[in-house]
Design a protein around this motif. Sequence first.
Motif, PDB file in Angstrom:
ATOM      1  N   LEU A 116      23.350  80.375 -10.192  1.00 52.64           N
ATOM      2  CA  LEU A 116      23.509  80.961 -11.526  1.00 52.64           C
ATOM      3  C   LEU A 116      22.402  80.509 -12.471  1.00 52.64           C
ATOM      4  N   VAL A 117      21.946  79.267 -12.289  1.00 57.73           N
ATOM      5  CA  VAL A 117      20.952  78.689 -13.204  1.00 57.73           C
ATOM      6  C   VAL A 117      19.529  79.051 -12.790  1.00 57.73           C
ATOM      7  N   GLN A 118      19.280  79.167 -11.504  1.00 58.70           N
ATOM      8  CA  GLN A 118      17.924  79.347 -10.997  1.00 58.70           C
ATOM      9  C   GLN A 118      17.191  80.558 -11.586  1.00 58.70           C
ATOM     10  N   PRO A 119      17.836  81.721 -11.731  1.00 59.38           N
ATOM     11  CA  PRO A 119      17.098  82.862 -12.304  1.00 59.38           C
ATOM     12  C   PRO A 119      16.550  82.579 -13.693  1.00 59.38           C
ATOM     13  N   PHE A 120      17.304  81.840 -14.505  1.00 57.28           N
ATOM     14  CA  PHE A 120      16.814  81.494 -15.835  1.00 57.28           C
ATOM     15  C   PHE A 120      15.629  80.549 -15.750  1.00 57.28           C
ATOM     16  N   SER A 121      15.701  79.585 -14.799  1.00 55.16           N
ATOM     17  CA  SER A 121      14.606  78.621 -14.678  1.00 55.16           C
ATOM     18  C   SER A 121      13.307  79.315 -14.273  1.00 55.16           C
ATOM     19  N   GLN A 122      13.399  80.369 -13.469  1.00 60.75           N
ATOM     20  CA  GLN A 122      12.195  81.076 -13.036  1.00 60.75           C
ATOM     21  C   GLN A 122      11.486  81.759 -14.192  1.00 60.75           C
ATOM     22  N   LYS A 123      12.239  82.135 -15.209  1.00 60.36           N
ATOM     23  CA  LYS A 123      11.645  82.792 -16.379  1.00 60.36           C
ATOM     24  C   LYS A 123      10.820  81.823 -17.226  1.00 60.36           C
ATOM     25  N   LEU A 124      10.982  80.513 -16.990  1.00 59.98           N
ATOM     26  CA  LEU A 124      10.263  79.505 -17.774  1.00 59.98           C
ATOM     27  C   LEU A 124       8.883  79.201 -17.189  1.00 59.98           C
ATOM     28  N   LEU A 125       8.596  79.726 -16.008  1.00 64.07           N
ATOM     29  CA  LEU A 125       7.308  79.479 -15.359  1.00 64.07           C
ATOM     30  C   LEU A 125       6.243  80.430 -15.888  1.00 64.07           C
ATOM     31  N   PRO A 126       4.985  79.968 -16.000  1.00 65.94           N
ATOM     32  CA  PRO A 126       4.492  78.609 -15.717  1.00 65.94           C
ATOM     33  C   PRO A 126       4.878  77.632 -16.820  1.00 65.94           C
ATOM     34  N   LEU A 127       4.875  76.354 -16.500  1.00 65.68           N
ATOM     35  CA  LEU A 127       5.276  75.314 -17.456  1.00 65.68           C
ATOM     36  C   LEU A 127       4.072  74.943 -18.312  1.00 65.68           C
ATOM     37  N   ASP A 128       3.779  75.777 -19.301  1.00 63.42           N
ATOM     38  CA  ASP A 128       2.585  75.584 -20.125  1.00 63.42           C
ATOM     39  C   ASP A 128       2.897  75.162 -21.548  1.00 63.42           C
TER      40      ASP A 128
END
Length: 223
Positions: A116-128
Motif C-alpha cells: 500500500l505504501v510502496q506506490p507513494f514512495s515511488q512518486k518521491l523519486l528521484p530523491l533530489d
Amino acid sequence: MNPELFAAFFVGLFGSAHCLLMCGGMAGALQMLMPPSRTRRGWLQLMLGLGRISSYALAGALFGGLGATMVGSTGLLPQYLQLFAGLMLLAMALYISRLWFGLLRLEKAGQKLWRLVQPFSQKLLPLDSSFKAYAYGLCWGYLPCGLVYSALSWSLGSGSAVNGALWMALFGLGTLPAVLLAGQAADLLRRLQQQLWLRYVLAVILAAYAFQTIYLALRALVF
C-alpha cells in the motif's frame, strides 16, 4: 526516563548487521538516485534516515499506547508483555543466525502494508530534495523487517505511548550508522554477507539480552 530505554539504542546497534545485509542494496540504489554532490548526498541520506526513525517512533507510540490500554483495561500484568518482548528478541537472534526463520511469517504479513505504501514512495523519486528524502524515509519505515517487529514488541510493554515512541526512536538511531554506511560501502556489504561469524556474534549478544528479559519477567510472575 526509564533506564531500559537506553537498551533500545544498543538493540538497534547490535542488530544493525541485519539492516546492513537486508537493506544495504536498497540504500545503495537510493544513493544513485541522489544528486552527484557528495555533501548533498550525505545530507539527503541523513534526512532519509531521520524519516525512517520518525516512522518507527510513530509506530512505537501506537504500540505503546495499545499496550498501556491493554494493561489498564483488562488487568493484564505488564510482565506478560515483557515476556513476549523477550521471546520476540530471541526469535530475532535465531533469525539473524539463520537457525530459525519463523519471523519470515511476520515479514510476509507486513508485505501487505508495504504494497500500500510502496506506490507513494515511488512518486518521491528521484530523491533530489530534503522533503522527498524525509518522506521516502517515512515510507521506508514500513518495509517488512523482523528486527523492527521485534523492537515493536518492546514498545507494546513500554507502559505508555511516549515511552513507546522513545524506545523506537532510540532503536532507529542505533540502526542509523549501519544504514548510512550501507549507502557508502556496497562492496563491503557483499563481503559481510559471506561472514557468518558476524551473524553469530550479533545473534549471541541479542540472545543474551533476550534471556535476561525473559528471566526477569518470569521471576516477577512467579515470585
